[in-house]
Design a protein around this motif. Structure first.
Motif, PDB file in Angstrom:
ATOM      1  N   ASP A  77       0.831  -1.205   0.000  1.00 51.64           N
ATOM      2  CA  ASP A  77       0.000   0.000   0.000  1.00 51.64           C
ATOM      3  C   ASP A  77       0.863   1.251   0.000  1.00 51.64           C
ATOM      4  OD1 ASP A  77      -2.287  -1.558   0.130  1.00 51.64           O
ATOM      5  OD2 ASP A  77      -2.332  -1.543   2.320  1.00 51.64           O
ATOM      6  N   LEU A  78       0.427   2.231  -0.814  1.00 51.73           N
ATOM      7  CA  LEU A  78       1.100   3.528  -0.875  1.00 51.73           C
ATOM      8  C   LEU A  78       0.147   4.685  -0.593  1.00 51.73           C
ATOM      9  CD1 LEU A  78       3.288   2.959  -4.080  1.00 51.73           C
ATOM     10  CD2 LEU A  78       4.098   3.044  -1.715  1.00 51.73           C
ATOM     11  N   TYR A  79      -1.143   4.387  -0.484  1.00 54.75           N
ATOM     12  CA  TYR A  79      -2.145   5.441  -0.317  1.00 54.75           C
ATOM     13  C   TYR A  79      -3.216   4.974   0.666  1.00 54.75           C
ATOM     14  CZ  TYR A  79      -0.181   6.661  -4.897  1.00 54.75           C
ATOM     15  OH  TYR A  79       0.679   6.953  -5.942  1.00 54.75           O
TER      16      TYR A  79
ATOM     17  N   PHE B 190      -7.380   1.542   1.745  1.00 59.00           N
ATOM     18  CA  PHE B 190      -5.986   1.556   1.329  1.00 59.00           C
ATOM     19  C   PHE B 190      -5.871   1.135  -0.134  1.00 59.00           C
ATOM     20  CE2 PHE B 190      -6.181   1.098   5.853  1.00 59.00           C
ATOM     21  CZ  PHE B 190      -5.121   1.836   6.333  1.00 59.00           C
ATOM     22  N   ALA B 191      -4.818   1.602  -0.744  1.00 63.39           N
ATOM     23  CA  ALA B 191      -4.592   1.275  -2.155  1.00 63.39           C
ATOM     24  C   ALA B 191      -3.105   1.188  -2.431  1.00 63.39           C
ATOM     25  CB  ALA B 191      -5.241   2.322  -3.054  1.00 63.39           C
TER      26      ALA B 191
ATOM     27  N   GLU C 117      -6.276   3.148  -8.192  1.00 68.33           N
ATOM     28  CA  GLU C 117      -7.189   2.622  -7.177  1.00 68.33           C
ATOM     29  C   GLU C 117      -7.455   3.672  -6.092  1.00 68.33           C
ATOM     30  OE1 GLU C 117      -7.459  -1.179  -4.053  1.00 68.33           O
ATOM     31  OE2 GLU C 117      -5.665  -0.860  -5.277  1.00 68.33           O
ATOM     32  N   HIS C 118      -6.435   4.400  -5.751  1.00 64.09           N
ATOM     33  CA  HIS C 118      -6.590   5.450  -4.741  1.00 64.09           C
ATOM     34  C   HIS C 118      -7.555   6.534  -5.217  1.00 64.09           C
ATOM     35  CE1 HIS C 118      -5.697   8.345  -1.613  1.00 64.09           C
ATOM     36  NE2 HIS C 118      -5.227   9.226  -2.511  1.00 64.09           N
ATOM     37  N   ASN C 119      -7.439   6.946  -6.496  1.00 53.80           N
ATOM     38  CA  ASN C 119      -8.334   7.982  -7.017  1.00 53.80           C
ATOM     39  C   ASN C 119      -9.785   7.523  -7.003  1.00 53.80           C
ATOM     40  OD1 ASN C 119      -6.298   9.843  -7.452  1.00 53.80           O
ATOM     41  ND2 ASN C 119      -5.913   9.170  -9.566  1.00 53.80           N
TER      42      ASN C 119
END
Length: 401
Positions: free
Chosen positions: A339-341, A352-353, A358-360
């Motif tokens: 995960d980075l976001y 989480f993404a 995926e985060h957007n």
């Protein structure tokens, strides 16, 4: 008629012969009851009289002392007259007589003298300990003596929650009325106070509380740092505490901390900026903290400060709060994810993404939820009696974000 006396068998006894007296014998008085014996000189001595008096006095004193001891012991052991009880502060320099007087003034005992004598009789003159004591209703003098001998004082609590800054923690310590003394002249380093509940007795000093929190946090940080995962992209223990403070401010949920920590550690490993909102706030407001009703504007995100991780690379120069054990443990041994976001899910947690795409999508869902919640809140406000006809509030939304 025979007037002679008779014997037991009814026979008459011969009368005693009449002996004539001379004239001088007839004039003598007949012998009567002998007079009482005269008192001896010893019994009439003043020394004997005094000793008899003294002995009587001693007996009376012994009886009086015995009665006093009996009734005094009863008074010392019988239930007290105070129906409500109360608290009593015994200072280190107080003597038993002063303690007894205070108890009598407060109506917790009936007689200070009995308490004082009773404590002395039990050999506890120097055994009563300083402290603040909660006296139960109807406690006897014996109960009070035992309580003060045990030293079981009233305990107070000082709580420093996770995520407070040092300045906010100092405000709590300073406002604790049961503590004494001044606060330290200078604030210690951010993140150096333990987040804990301390128990103390009235009269403890504020400096003692600060020293205890500093020592406990140092010990905790060293303990957790020694158990850290071997591949953490963190250079030293100071950076370790700094990242833990960011994790502490990002989430209060125990099931998310290690995953939030993993996001930041993954970003550090890739050279990405952390982009943590709490670092923006600390850069703007410092240890005082952001006012509760103050949102974060776009201009805040764009403002360069030493702490704004949207604008700086790596970690801020110092922690932004005092991290607790759970946040420290999460950074030392994070979840193993890519995960980075993460973004709020609208229900108190986060989603989480691992990719920006995926985060957007998660951000879009969150903003849609926010919009829906705002519309429902506006409808609810419009349905309330006294609301404006158009359902709008008198304050326009800020467009500077």
């Amino acid at each position: 008629m025979n007037t002679s006396p008779a014997d037991n068998e009814g026979n008459a006894r011969p009368a005693a012969p009449f002996v004539p007296k001379t004239a001088s014998e007839a004039l003598r008085p007949e012998a009567g009851t002998p007079p009482p014996p005269r008192r001896s000189r010893a019994s009439r001595s003043q020394t004997v009289v005094f000793l008899n008096f003294l002995f009587s006095c001693i007996v009376l004193v012994i009886l009086a002392v015995g009665a006093g001891l009996y009734f005094g012991r009863q008074a010392f052991n019988e239930p007290g007259s105070s129906a409500s009880g109360g608290t009593v502060l015994v200072k280190p320099s107080m003597r038993v007589a002063e303690i007894a007087d205070q108890l009598e003034r407060r109506g917790l005992i009936s007689d200070a003298r009995i308490f004082r004598i009773g404590v002395r009789a039990y050999g506890n003159d120097s055994a009563l300990k300083a402290g603040e004591y909660a006296i139960d209703p109807h406690a006897s003098m014996h109960d009070i003596m035992d309580l003060m001998k045990s030293g079981k004082s009233v305990m107070y609590s000082l709580t420093i929650p996770e995520g407070l800054t040092v300045e906010q923690a100092f405000e709590r310590i300073a406002s604790q009325a049961e503590l004494t003394g001044d606060m330290p002249a200078e604030l210690p380093q951010e993140g150096s106070l333990a987040t804990d509940t301390l128990r103390f007795t009235r009269g403890a000093t504020r400096q003692q509380m600060v020293d205890k929190l500093l020592a406990d946090q140092k010990k905790l940080v060293e303990e957790v740092w020694m158990r850290r995962a071997p591949d953490l992209p963190i250079a030293n223990v100071e950076d370790f505490v700094t990242l833990a403070s960011i994790v502490e401010k990002e989430t209060g949920r125990s099931d998310e901390r290690s995953r939030v920590a993993a996001v930041f550690l993954n970003r550090l490993a890739k050279g990405m900026r952390l982009q943590s909102d709490p670092t923006i706030i600390y850069g703007l407001f410092g240890g005082k903290g952001k006012p509760a009703d103050r949102p974060i504007y776009q201009s805040d995100i764009d403002k360069a400060t030493p702490y704004n991780t949207y604008q700086i690379n790596g970690l801020p120069p110092t922690p932004i709060a005092n991290p607790g054990r759970a946040a420290l443990e999460a950074v030392a041994n994070p979840s193993q994810t890519k995960d980075l976001y993460f973004v709020a899910d609208g229900n108190g947690g986060h989603v989480f993404a691992a990719t920006l795409e995926e985060h957007n999508q998660n951000v879009a869902r969150y903003r849609a939820l926010q919009k829906k919640q705002a519309e429902e809140a506006a409808k609810a406000a419009a349905s309330q009696p006294g609301a404006d006809g158009d359902g709008q509030s008198g304050t326009q939304p800020d467009t500077s974000q």
